[in-house]
Motif scaffolding. Structure first.
Motif: not given
Length: 520
Positions: A411-422, A488-493, A497-506
């Protein structure tokens, strides 16, 4: 302290040391024979039997420390049981003392059963039995000697023997536990030397081949110069590892063989030499683990060298009706991969090198699968030895048997590395940075939201390929107080990226990563 209390304390110490000797010499036997250490055999069964939520919790909360903690937990449990057994061995009642040796035999028998039945990198049942059998013999003999030292027999005038009712032979006891301690510690020490030497010697035999089809140089602007952001190419020692083995297989490359079979016109059996003498491709590919939580660390990029799986399938000739490949690791773990993902033009490969080096043992030496765009549990078979072309309806794989989806595109995903939380920042001009990925599609845009404000576009670093992550930076004016950044990110299509929260499984987590921090 009474004589009875001293005997109990000595018994507990003797049981503990006898267990340590059994574990230490069993570990040495495992390295010499190639069979599983009994603790690892039990641990693999614990992993396989654990409910899905327990596995998910361990990966999420413990990370790569889960294996070490499991080993420690099993070892401590064995030692505690042996210690209690040693205390019982100080009893004046012969039946209780015999039960003490029986406990040691039972623990050893459990190790033998698990060594035979659990997944293991050792195919031979005889070799699997060697370490567990050594531990069994040492545990039983060690506990027997400890009990005899605590309860020595003395001669009687009639020529028979009677059990001494009180006191024990301290000299004999000290000699017994000292010998057991030296044997256990020596076994563990020699084991570490044998393991390291054998593994490195096997890997040193392999020379990284020159690829026929080289990857282009990584664009100069692919790496943003912001301290704290992940390196664009993840160093091998820092590349994430998520698998189900406690002991990493150390395969002799001269003995490795891959069987390609199933719904094919021609079966192939390939040695490592056969494999590397074929056309080799070199590609930069970002891998992602399905266990990765939103904003998690289980993602990394490497430059891989390997044989195109599509080429192998073309040579074998795939028969009509096939839609899957079941690949098997040396330990028996199976993974199911859509056949279409191996033949649609993406650079799926059997990799033999990672970042200019032979594959590290932890990442599948000598050969592993790498498939862009799919989560690892449906594509990234490490220590691969079997490759069967088949149909999904005809088999189930290790992870799908445990509640994970059969097919799992990343799935399309994005992450903040800087700044760190807290973290605490200074007021004024500030920079945020991180990574985004959408393998097989690429990243078109990354946006950042400050608190509940509007979404603002971040600056993208240069793109390497659509199969690698892309770094980004965002500049803003930080004002005093507590703030939150969301990305959030947008893919090349063009898909956001969805804001709906879901756990890793399934089939992989989803949602937007955010960090909360202070500005002073």
């Amino acid at each position: 302290m009474s004589e009875k209390a001293i005997r109990r304390a000595a018994g507990g110490l003797g049981g503990l040391i006898a267990a340590g000797a059994a574990l230490g010499l069993g570990c040495l036997a495992a390295d010499l024979s190639g069979g599983p250490w009994p603790v690892d055999a039990v641990g693999v069964q614990v992993i396989d039997w654990s409910p899905g939520p327990v596995k998910d919790w361990a990966v999420r909360e413990l990370g790569t420390a889960d294996r070490t903690l499991l080993r420690i937990g099993i070892s401590v449990t064995l030692v505690l049981v042996a210690t209690v057994a040693g205390v019982l061995g100080s009893s004046a009642r012969p039946r209780v003392r015999r039960g003490t040796v029986g406990i040691a035999a039972l623990l050893g028998a459990v190790g033998i059963v698990f060594a035979v039945t659990s997944r293991s990198a050792t195919a031979s049942v005889v070799l699997r039995l060697v370490p567990a059998s050594v531990s069994f013999v040492v545990a039983v003999a060690g506990m027997y000697l400890v009990v005899r030292a605590l309860n020595p027999a003395v001669p009687v005038p009639s020529g028979g023997e009677q059990e001494r009712p009180a006191g024990f032979d301290r000299r004999r006891f000290l000699l017994t536990v000292s010998a057991l301690a030296v044997a256990g510690a020596g076994g563990a020490g020699v084991s570490s030397l044998v393991s390291a030497g054998t593994g490195e010697a096997a890997r040193a035999k392999f020379r990284v081949p020159r690829p026929t089809d080289r990857a282009p140089a990584i664009p100069a602007g692919a790496q943003v110069e912001v301290p704290g952001v992940a390196r664009f190419v993840t160093p091998n020692p820092k590349f994430y590892r998520v698998d189900t083995l406690l002991e990493v297989p150390r395969i002799n490359p001269d003995q490795w063989e891959l069987r390609v079979h199933g719904m094919v016109d021609k079966e192939l059996r390939l040695s490592l030499g056969d494999l590397v003498n074929r056309r080799l491709i070199e590609r930069d590919i970002t891998l992602t683990c399905v266990s990765n939580e939103v904003g998690g660390p289980y993602v990394g990029t490497a430059r891989w060298i390997g044989v195109s799986i599509a080429d192998l399938l073309a040579e074998s000739g795939v028969r009509s009706g096939a839609d899957a490949v079941r690949s098997t690791s040396v330990d028996g773990l199976t993974i199911g991969t859509p056949l279409s993902a191996l033949t649609d033009g993406r650079d799926a490969m059997l990799a033999v090198a990672m970042n200019g080096e032979p594959l590290p043992f932890e990442h599948g030496f000598p050969v592993r699968m790498v498939v862009p765009g799919l989560y690892g549990y449906v594509s990234a078979t490490k220590w691969i030895v079997d490759f069967e072309v088949t149909r999904f309806q005809d088999f189930t794989a290790y992870w799908t048997d445990r509640g994970w989806a059969v097919e799992a595109p990343i799935k399309t995903a994005s992450r903040i590395d800087v700044p760190k939380g807290f973290a605490t920042l200074k007021a004024g001009p500030a920079v945020a940075a991180g990574v985004a990925w959408a393998q097989r599609r690429g990243i078109r845009k990354v946006e950042v939201q400050v608190d509940d404000g509007p979404w603002q576009q971040a600056q993208l670093a240069a793109q390497d390929t659509i199969d690698t992550w892309r770094q980004w930076t965002f500049h803003w004016n930080a004002t005093p107080g507590t703030h939150k950044l969301t990305v959030r990110a947008t893919d090349a299509t063009g898909r956001l990226q969805t804001a709906d929260q879901a756990p890793p499984r399934p089939n992989g987590s989803s949602g937007l990563h955010n960090v909360v921090f202070m500005v002073e």
